[in-house]
Design a protein around this motif. Structure first.
Motif, mmCIF file in Angstrom:
data_model
loop_
_atom_site.group_PDB
_atom_site.id
_atom_site.type_symbol
_atom_site.label_atom_id
_atom_site.label_comp_id
_atom_site.label_asym_id
_atom_site.label_seq_id
_atom_site.Cartn_x
_atom_site.Cartn_y
_atom_site.Cartn_z
ATOM 1 N N MET A 69 -3.015 11.604 -1.062
ATOM 2 C CA MET A 69 -3.436 10.229 -1.378
ATOM 3 C C MET A 69 -2.269 9.278 -1.156
ATOM 4 O O MET A 69 -1.138 9.547 -1.562
ATOM 5 C CB MET A 69 -3.900 10.148 -2.843
ATOM 6 C CG MET A 69 -4.338 8.754 -3.272
ATOM 7 S SD MET A 69 -4.898 8.715 -4.985
ATOM 8 C CE MET A 69 -5.272 6.965 -5.141
ATOM 9 N N SER A 70 -2.530 8.164 -0.485
ATOM 10 C CA SER A 70 -1.472 7.190 -0.241
ATOM 11 C C SER A 70 -1.178 6.410 -1.509
ATOM 12 O O SER A 70 -2.022 6.289 -2.405
ATOM 13 C CB SER A 70 -1.887 6.224 0.870
ATOM 14 O OG SER A 70 -3.068 5.530 0.506
ATOM 15 N N ARG A 71 0.018 5.878 -1.618
ATOM 16 C CA ARG A 71 0.399 5.113 -2.796
ATOM 17 C C ARG A 71 -0.327 3.772 -2.822
ATOM 18 O O ARG A 71 -0.606 3.175 -1.786
ATOM 19 C CB ARG A 71 1.921 4.897 -2.812
ATOM 20 C CG ARG A 71 2.655 6.157 -3.239
ATOM 21 C CD ARG A 71 4.161 5.980 -3.222
ATOM 22 N NE ARG A 71 4.622 4.911 -4.094
ATOM 23 C CZ ARG A 71 4.728 4.993 -5.423
ATOM 24 N NH1 ARG A 71 4.357 6.096 -6.050
ATOM 25 N NH2 ARG A 71 5.195 3.979 -6.134
ATOM 26 N N VAL A 72 -0.610 3.312 -4.041
ATOM 27 C CA VAL A 72 -1.341 2.069 -4.227
ATOM 28 C C VAL A 72 -0.356 0.914 -4.417
ATOM 29 O O VAL A 72 0.854 1.114 -4.576
ATOM 30 C CB VAL A 72 -2.255 2.161 -5.463
ATOM 31 C CG1 VAL A 72 -3.311 3.240 -5.258
ATOM 32 C CG2 VAL A 72 -1.431 2.436 -6.731
ATOM 33 N N TRP A 73 -0.885 -0.299 -4.389
ATOM 34 C CA TRP A 73 -0.112 -1.477 -4.791
ATOM 35 C C TRP A 73 -0.235 -1.588 -6.314
ATOM 36 O O TRP A 73 -1.309 -1.878 -6.830
ATOM 37 C CB TRP A 73 -0.632 -2.731 -4.103
ATOM 38 C CG TRP A 73 -0.551 -2.687 -2.608
ATOM 39 C CD1 TRP A 73 -1.601 -2.634 -1.727
ATOM 40 C CD2 TRP A 73 0.633 -2.700 -1.818
ATOM 41 N NE1 TRP A 73 -1.142 -2.604 -0.433
ATOM 42 C CE2 TRP A 73 0.231 -2.642 -0.452
ATOM 43 C CE3 TRP A 73 1.999 -2.737 -2.111
ATOM 44 C CZ2 TRP A 73 1.149 -2.621 0.593
ATOM 45 C CZ3 TRP A 73 2.907 -2.716 -1.065
ATOM 46 C CH2 TRP A 73 2.481 -2.668 0.265
ATOM 47 N N ASN A 74 0.849 -1.321 -7.012
ATOM 48 C CA ASN A 74 0.819 -1.178 -8.463
ATOM 49 C C ASN A 74 1.263 -2.472 -9.145
ATOM 50 O O ASN A 74 2.446 -2.826 -9.121
ATOM 51 C CB ASN A 74 1.730 -0.018 -8.880
ATOM 52 C CG ASN A 74 1.685 0.262 -10.366
ATOM 53 O OD1 ASN A 74 0.947 -0.379 -11.108
ATOM 54 N ND2 ASN A 74 2.478 1.224 -10.802
ATOM 55 N N PHE A 75 0.316 -3.169 -9.777
ATOM 56 C CA PHE A 75 0.597 -4.432 -10.450
ATOM 57 C C PHE A 75 0.710 -4.264 -11.974
ATOM 58 O O PHE A 75 0.559 -5.221 -12.723
ATOM 59 C CB PHE A 75 -0.487 -5.464 -10.117
ATOM 60 C CG PHE A 75 -0.510 -5.863 -8.667
ATOM 61 C CD1 PHE A 75 0.296 -6.896 -8.207
ATOM 62 C CD2 PHE A 75 -1.324 -5.205 -7.762
ATOM 63 C CE1 PHE A 75 0.290 -7.267 -6.867
ATOM 64 C CE2 PHE A 75 -1.342 -5.573 -6.412
ATOM 65 C CZ PHE A 75 -0.529 -6.608 -5.972
ATOM 66 N N MET A 87 7.719 -4.728 -6.288
ATOM 67 C CA MET A 87 6.532 -5.158 -5.532
ATOM 68 C C MET A 87 6.978 -5.974 -4.318
ATOM 69 O O MET A 87 7.546 -7.055 -4.467
ATOM 70 C CB MET A 87 5.612 -6.002 -6.412
ATOM 71 C CG MET A 87 4.415 -6.606 -5.672
ATOM 72 S SD MET A 87 3.311 -5.385 -4.914
ATOM 73 C CE MET A 87 2.690 -4.537 -6.398
ATOM 74 N N PRO A 88 6.722 -5.507 -3.120
ATOM 75 C CA PRO A 88 7.103 -6.274 -1.927
ATOM 76 C C PRO A 88 6.142 -7.427 -1.667
ATOM 77 O O PRO A 88 5.020 -7.456 -2.194
ATOM 78 C CB PRO A 88 7.047 -5.236 -0.805
ATOM 79 C CG PRO A 88 6.011 -4.266 -1.257
ATOM 80 C CD PRO A 88 6.124 -4.209 -2.771
ATOM 81 N N LEU A 89 6.562 -8.360 -0.855
ATOM 82 C CA LEU A 89 5.708 -9.480 -0.478
ATOM 83 C C LEU A 89 4.422 -8.994 0.168
ATOM 84 O O LEU A 89 3.353 -9.592 -0.014
ATOM 85 C CB LEU A 89 6.458 -10.416 0.476
ATOM 86 C CG LEU A 89 5.697 -11.654 0.962
ATOM 87 C CD1 LEU A 89 5.247 -12.522 -0.208
ATOM 88 C CD2 LEU A 89 6.568 -12.464 1.925
ATOM 89 N N GLU A 90 4.487 -7.883 0.896
ATOM 90 C CA GLU A 90 3.300 -7.332 1.539
ATOM 91 C C GLU A 90 2.213 -7.035 0.515
ATOM 92 O O GLU A 90 1.020 -7.297 0.749
ATOM 93 C CB GLU A 90 3.662 -6.056 2.301
ATOM 94 C CG GLU A 90 2.485 -5.408 3.014
ATOM 95 C CD GLU A 90 2.844 -4.076 3.642
ATOM 96 O OE1 GLU A 90 1.919 -3.432 4.202
ATOM 97 O OE2 GLU A 90 4.020 -3.662 3.563
ATOM 98 N N GLY A 91 2.588 -6.500 -0.647
ATOM 99 C CA GLY A 91 1.606 -6.192 -1.674
ATOM 100 C C GLY A 91 0.930 -7.437 -2.215
ATOM 101 O O GLY A 91 -0.282 -7.443 -2.466
ATOM 102 N N VAL A 92 1.715 -8.502 -2.405
ATOM 103 C CA VAL A 92 1.141 -9.761 -2.876
ATOM 104 C C VAL A 92 0.206 -10.338 -1.821
ATOM 105 O O VAL A 92 -0.856 -10.885 -2.149
ATOM 106 C CB VAL A 92 2.259 -10.758 -3.231
ATOM 107 C CG1 VAL A 92 1.680 -12.116 -3.588
ATOM 108 C CG2 VAL A 92 3.099 -10.221 -4.391
ATOM 109 N N THR A 93 0.580 -10.216 -0.564
ATOM 110 C CA THR A 93 -0.283 -10.699 0.521
ATOM 111 C C THR A 93 -1.610 -9.958 0.538
ATOM 112 O O THR A 93 -2.683 -10.562 0.731
ATOM 113 C CB THR A 93 0.433 -10.530 1.872
ATOM 114 O OG1 THR A 93 1.654 -11.271 1.863
ATOM 115 C CG2 THR A 93 -0.441 -11.023 3.018
#
Length: 359
Positions: free
Chosen positions: A1-7, A339-345
């Motif tokens: 499983m790929s990693r998620v964008w974790n907020f 959290m990278p900018l890509e995740g926010v995008t």
């Protein structure tokens, strides 16, 4: 499983590069043939690591020589009580700025040890902004404030004026997110689980003269001066947390230091607030713009009935932990250093798509 964008607001995401190094070194740290978790905290390898970690932090934050750096346990909540135990003489008062849930909790935990005096509060406006110092006590042991409230989503962008009273800050959710002038503070403390490392570790930066205060009667293990005299090893420390904090400090240096990290955090927050403000009311953030947090962005949908769908669809899209705190409901995106900018995008794109499909 790929990693998620974790907020998640905390425990929060760690930099993937840090986790990969820890994974690689799990069974054999620096050629010792053992995990760092399995080695004595008083052995030469770990003692050398501890010195390296402190040196990296001092460089990152430009910590003056007359400040001690401590790596403690108990979580920030324990230190809500332990700080007045150490800094407040019997019968003495302490000032507190109340800007949200965590400031309220810090003040409540101090009450057995200090005459807690509210020097300012934003409760009357629903904690929609940071409080200002209104009624300071010039004889207070310190002025305590919470630079960033994770639940309400407010942040101090200038320091409160404490006069000659030492400034004490719970930086759990904002430490290392941008440069700060450490010399303006008497004591900084932070739970690790937002911007430093795993839960269970507390970072403390304390001016040496404050360690000389007698404080309250207490066991030696609770006295910061004892911890400082023993290099944070009065008892067995959280060696795993200390090690991971060190990897995070190295990662921050590789990112260009706190100036670069701060600029990136501002860009992330600006992008997310722009999406909320530009949604025509579909999403809303009720915090006064000058007090908005760069780390924790709460927002509500125009119709609460859509909350369940938003959470289910966002999780299916690989966007984790967007549910708001139970105190406020709605949504919350915590966008700490990892959290990278890509995740926010990705989040912003999802929000726009959701609004179009459920408009």
């Amino acid at each position: 499983m790929s990693r998620v964008w974790n907020f998640s607001a905390g425990p929060a995401a760690l930099p993937e590069a840090v986790l990969r190094i820890a994974q690689q070194e799990m069974l054999d740290w620096r050629g010792t043939g053992a995990s760092v978790m399995e080695l004595s905290h008083r052995g030469k390898p770990f003692m050398a690591l501890a010195a390296e970690v402190e040196a990296d932090l001092r460089e990152l934050m430009a910590i003056p020589a007359n400040y001690k750096v401590l790596f403690l346990q108990g979580g920030a909540t324990q230190h809500f009580a332990q700080i007045p135990m150490n800094l407040v003489a019997p019968g003495q008062g302490a000032d507190y700025l109340i800007g949200g849930h965590w400031a309220q909790k810090a003040a409540a935990e101090a009450e057995p040890y200090a005459r807690v005096h509210v020097a300012g509060s934003s409760e009357s406006t629903g904690f929609d902004r940071v409080p200002q110092v209104q009624q300071p006590d010039p004889d207070a042991a310190y002025l305590h404030f919470t630079p960033n409230e994770t639940i309400q989503g407010t942040e101090f962008h200038t320091l409160p004026d404490a006069g000659d009273v030492p400034l004490v800050a719970d930086m759990s959710s904002s430490i290392l997110s941008r440069p700060v002038d450490v010399s303006r503070f008497g004591l900084i403390y932070a739970g690790a689980q937002k911007n430093i490392g795993p839960s269970g570790l507390v970072l403390m930066i304390v001016r040496e003269d404050l360690l000389e205060r007698a404080g309250q009667p207490m066991a030696r293990i609770f006295r910061y001066a004892e911890q400082a005299a023993n290099d944070s090893m009065f008892n067995t420390p959280n060696t795993w947390g200390w090690y991971l904090a060190g990897l995070t400090f190295q990662w921050l240096k590789a990112q260009g230091g706190l100036e670069a990290v701060g600029a990136r955090n501002r860009a992330k927050a600006d992008a997310l607030y722009a999406a909320i403000d530009g949604s025509g009311g579909y999403y809303r953030n009720t915090i006064e713009p000058g007090s908005r947090s760069r780390m924790n962005v709460p927002f509500q949908l125009h119709d609460d009935a859509l909350d369940a769908a938003f959470l289910a669809e966002s999780e299916a899209a690989g966007l984790l932990a967007l549910k708001g705190h139970r105190v406020l409901g709605g949504m919350r995106a915590s966008i700490y250093n990892a959290m990278p900018l890509e995740g926010v995008t990705v989040l912003v794109d999802f929000m726009r798509d959701f609004a179009q499909r459920h408009g």
